[in-house]
Design a protein around this motif. Sequence first.
Motif, short mmCIF file in Angstrom:
data_model
loop_
_atom_site.label_atom_id
_atom_site.label_comp_id
_atom_site.label_asym_id
_atom_site.label_seq_id
_atom_site.Cartn_x
_atom_site.Cartn_y
_atom_site.Cartn_z
N SER A 75 0.78 -1.23 0.00
CA SER A 75 0.00 0.00 0.00
C SER A 75 0.82 1.29 0.00
CB SER A 75 -0.96 0.01 1.19
OG SER A 75 -0.22 -0.06 2.40
N HIS A 76 2.11 1.19 0.18
CA HIS A 76 2.95 2.39 0.21
C HIS A 76 3.47 2.62 -1.21
CE1 HIS A 76 5.29 5.51 2.02
NE2 HIS A 76 6.45 4.94 1.74
N GLU A 77 2.94 3.65 -1.88
CA GLU A 77 3.21 3.87 -3.30
C GLU A 77 4.69 3.84 -3.68
OE1 GLU A 77 2.23 7.01 -6.85
OE2 GLU A 77 0.99 7.01 -5.07
N PRO A 78 5.61 4.40 -2.87
CA PRO A 78 7.02 4.31 -3.26
C PRO A 78 7.56 2.88 -3.33
CG PRO A 78 6.71 6.04 -1.63
CD PRO A 78 5.42 5.29 -1.72
N LEU A 79 6.83 1.92 -2.76
CA LEU A 79 7.27 0.53 -2.79
C LEU A 79 6.60 -0.29 -3.90
CD1 LEU A 79 7.49 -0.26 1.03
CD2 LEU A 79 9.28 0.52 -0.53
N LEU A 80 5.96 0.37 -4.84
CA LEU A 80 5.28 -0.32 -5.92
C LEU A 80 6.23 -1.26 -6.67
CD1 LEU A 80 2.78 -0.83 -7.66
CD2 LEU A 80 3.47 1.15 -9.05
N GLY A 81 7.45 -0.80 -6.94
CA GLY A 81 8.42 -1.65 -7.64
C GLY A 81 8.76 -2.90 -6.84
N LEU A 82 8.92 -2.75 -5.53
CA LEU A 82 9.20 -3.90 -4.67
C LEU A 82 8.01 -4.86 -4.68
CD1 LEU A 82 10.82 -5.50 -2.58
CD2 LEU A 82 9.87 -3.97 -0.82
N PHE A 83 6.81 -4.32 -4.59
CA PHE A 83 5.61 -5.15 -4.61
C PHE A 83 5.53 -5.95 -5.92
CE2 PHE A 83 0.85 -5.20 -5.43
CZ PHE A 83 0.63 -6.34 -4.70
N GLU A 84 5.76 -5.28 -7.03
CA GLU A 84 5.73 -5.93 -8.33
C GLU A 84 6.78 -7.03 -8.41
OE1 GLU A 84 7.12 -3.86 -12.11
OE2 GLU A 84 4.93 -3.64 -12.19
N LEU A 86 8.12 -8.64 -5.93
CA LEU A 86 7.74 -9.70 -5.00
C LEU A 86 6.71 -10.64 -5.62
CD1 LEU A 86 7.66 -11.10 -2.29
CD2 LEU A 86 6.30 -9.21 -1.40
N ILE A 87 5.72 -10.11 -6.28
CA ILE A 87 4.71 -10.95 -6.95
C ILE A 87 5.40 -11.88 -7.95
CG2 ILE A 87 2.78 -10.93 -8.60
CD1 ILE A 87 1.91 -10.14 -5.80
N ASN A 88 6.31 -11.34 -8.73
CA ASN A 88 7.00 -12.15 -9.74
C ASN A 88 7.96 -13.16 -9.11
OD1 ASN A 88 6.02 -11.40 -12.47
ND2 ASN A 88 6.43 -9.37 -11.62
N LEU A 89 8.58 -12.82 -7.98
CA LEU A 89 9.43 -13.78 -7.28
C LEU A 89 8.61 -14.95 -6.75
CD1 LEU A 89 11.85 -11.39 -5.34
CD2 LEU A 89 12.42 -12.90 -7.26
N LEU A 92 7.80 -17.19 -9.63
CA LEU A 92 8.98 -17.90 -10.11
C LEU A 92 9.39 -19.03 -9.16
CD1 LEU A 92 11.37 -18.07 -12.14
CD2 LEU A 92 12.56 -16.43 -10.67
N HIS A 93 9.42 -18.75 -7.86
CA HIS A 93 10.00 -19.70 -6.90
C HIS A 93 8.99 -20.64 -6.26
CE1 HIS A 93 14.02 -18.10 -7.23
NE2 HIS A 93 13.48 -16.90 -7.24
N VAL A 94 7.74 -20.27 -6.16
CA VAL A 94 6.70 -21.17 -5.64
C VAL A 94 5.45 -21.01 -6.52
CG1 VAL A 94 7.39 -21.56 -3.25
CG2 VAL A 94 6.20 -19.47 -3.82
N PRO A 95 5.57 -21.48 -7.78
CA PRO A 95 4.49 -21.23 -8.74
C PRO A 95 3.15 -21.84 -8.35
CG PRO A 95 6.09 -22.80 -9.62
CD PRO A 95 6.67 -22.25 -8.34
N GLY A 96 3.15 -22.83 -7.49
CA GLY A 96 1.89 -23.44 -7.07
C GLY A 96 1.23 -22.73 -5.91
N ALA A 97 1.89 -21.73 -5.35
CA ALA A 97 1.36 -21.05 -4.17
C ALA A 97 0.29 -20.04 -4.55
CB ALA A 97 2.48 -20.34 -3.42
#
Length: 126
Positions: A75-84, A86-89, A92-97
């Motif tokens: 929810s903290h807009e400056p962390l949008l890149g980190l959030f994005e 994180l979703i992709n990590l 990639l690493h636990v695709p069934g989760a």
Amino acid sequence: MARVLVIGLDPAKLEGWDPEPIQAALARGRARFDDHGVEADWCLVALDEDTEAVIVEALRRDDYAVVVIGGGIRSHEPLLGLFEKLINLVRLHVPGAAIAFNTSPEDCLDAALRWLPQNPGGVEQL
């Protein structure tokens, strides 16, 4: 039993914040997992460390059924890149989760239960 990973910001390492209320809420949230017999790991990251490496290490610890991503990251807009990232990590690493979102540190269990396979009243996985 299916395991859950909760990823969020480490309140003790955020400048300008009193970490105690958030730490107390995290403790209550962890206790709820224990009370319900749901196994959960926690990955609390600091923004001044190699967050990607810390998150990848946590994601590789187990074959998680659900990854809960905390609101501080989402929810903290400056962390949008980190959030994005994180979703992709997670993909990639636990695709069934399943990926779940909490509203506070205390309701991480509720977020996870919506997606845990053994939750008969939960949302069916897509």
